[in-house]
Design a protein around this motif. Structure first.
Motif, short mmCIF file in Angstrom:
data_model
loop_
_atom_site.label_atom_id
_atom_site.label_comp_id
_atom_site.label_asym_id
_atom_site.label_seq_id
_atom_site.Cartn_x
_atom_site.Cartn_y
_atom_site.Cartn_z
N GLU A 27 -0.18 -3.60 0.63
CA GLU A 27 0.78 -4.03 -0.38
C GLU A 27 1.74 -5.05 0.24
OE1 GLU A 27 3.28 -2.14 -3.97
OE2 GLU A 27 3.54 -1.15 -2.04
N ARG A 28 1.85 -6.20 -0.41
CA ARG A 28 2.80 -7.24 0.00
C ARG A 28 3.97 -7.19 -0.95
NH1 ARG A 28 0.81 -11.87 2.73
NH2 ARG A 28 3.03 -12.30 2.86
N ILE A 29 5.18 -7.13 -0.42
CA ILE A 29 6.40 -7.11 -1.22
C ILE A 29 7.17 -8.37 -0.88
CG2 ILE A 29 8.50 -5.84 -1.76
CD1 ILE A 29 7.05 -3.35 -0.58
N ARG A 34 3.97 -3.81 -14.48
CA ARG A 34 2.69 -4.52 -14.37
C ARG A 34 2.83 -5.90 -14.98
NH1 ARG A 34 -2.42 -0.85 -15.80
NH2 ARG A 34 -3.34 -2.87 -15.45
N HIS A 63 -2.91 -5.19 -10.14
CA HIS A 63 -2.55 -5.21 -8.73
C HIS A 63 -1.29 -6.03 -8.45
CE1 HIS A 63 -6.26 -3.20 -7.81
NE2 HIS A 63 -6.96 -4.15 -8.38
N VAL A 64 -0.70 -6.61 -9.49
CA VAL A 64 0.51 -7.41 -9.32
C VAL A 64 1.60 -6.80 -10.19
CG1 VAL A 64 1.54 -9.70 -9.58
CG2 VAL A 64 -0.84 -9.49 -8.87
N ARG A 65 2.77 -6.58 -9.59
CA ARG A 65 3.91 -6.03 -10.32
C ARG A 65 5.11 -6.95 -10.11
NH1 ARG A 65 3.65 -0.89 -12.17
NH2 ARG A 65 1.78 0.26 -11.63
N SER A 101 7.44 -7.01 3.22
CA SER A 101 6.26 -6.18 3.36
C SER A 101 6.36 -5.30 4.60
CB SER A 101 5.01 -7.04 3.47
OG SER A 101 4.89 -7.88 2.37
N ARG A 136 5.29 -7.46 -6.20
CA ARG A 136 4.49 -6.59 -5.35
C ARG A 136 3.03 -6.90 -5.63
NH1 ARG A 136 6.77 -1.59 -3.35
NH2 ARG A 136 9.03 -1.73 -3.56
N VAL A 137 2.28 -7.22 -4.57
CA VAL A 137 0.89 -7.62 -4.71
C VAL A 137 0.04 -6.73 -3.81
CG1 VAL A 137 -0.74 -9.52 -4.41
CG2 VAL A 137 1.58 -10.01 -5.13
N ARG A 138 -1.02 -6.19 -4.38
CA ARG A 138 -1.97 -5.38 -3.61
C ARG A 138 -3.13 -6.28 -3.22
NH1 ARG A 138 -1.29 -0.78 -1.37
NH2 ARG A 138 -3.13 0.50 -1.13
#
Length: 127
Positions: free
Chosen positions: A62-64, A41, A34-36, A88, A55-57
Motif C-alpha cells: 500500500e502506497r500512501i 473508494r 485499489h485506489v482510495r 508509505s 491510498r494505492v494498492r
C-alpha cells in the motif's frame, strides 16, 4: 501547468506521478477498488486536489501519498517529489516475509495426505 484550486482526475494523477506504468492500469485499479481518496473508494474520474490523501494498492503493497500539486501530464521522475508527499510504510524485508514451501521438481502431484499437510501449513480449515 496548475493554478490554485486546480483538480485532476485520480487515474490521470496516479499515472502522472508514476505510481502506475500506464493510465489504463491506473483506471483498472480504480475500478477494482485499489485506489482510495480520503478513505473513500475512487472511480477513475474522482477529482483530487492539494491536500487529498491517496491510498494505492500496488503489487501487494500500500502506497500512501498526499497530493501537493495536481498534474494532468506525465512528468519526469525528478519532478515527482514536488507533486506528492509519500507517507508509505517501508516495504517488508526478506526476513519478515515467510518463505514459500517448494516441492522438489519431479515429485509429482501431492498425495491426499501431503495435500492435507499443505492445507494445514497454509492455515486452511477442513470442513
Amino acid at each position: 501547468m496548475t493554478e490554485p484550486g486546480a483538480r485532476a482526475r485520480v487515474d490521470t494523477w496516479v499515472w502522472c506521478v508514476r505510481l502506475f506504468r500506464t493510465r489504463t492500469l491506473a483506471a483498472a485499479a480504480c475500478r477494482a477498488g485499489h485506489v482510495r481518496v480520503n478513505g473513500d473508494r475512487a472511480k477513475p474520474a474522482t477529482p483530487v486536489g492539494p491536500g487529498d490523501e491517496v491510498r494505492v494498492r500496488v503489487e501487494g503493497l500500500e502506497r500512501i501519498v498526499v497530493v501537493t500539486r495536481p498534474i494532468t501530464r506525465r512528468v519526469g521522475a525528478a519532478v515527482v517529489p514536488d507533486c506528492l508527499v509519500d507517507h508509505s510504510p517501508p516495504p517488508p524485508t526478506k526476513l519478515d516475509t515467510p518463505a514459500v514451501p517448494v516441492r522438489d521438481r519431479g515429485a509429482g502431484r501431492p498425495t491426499k495426505r501431503e495435500r492435507r499437510e499443505i492445507d494445514a501449513l497454509r492455515g486452511r480449515a477442513l470442513d
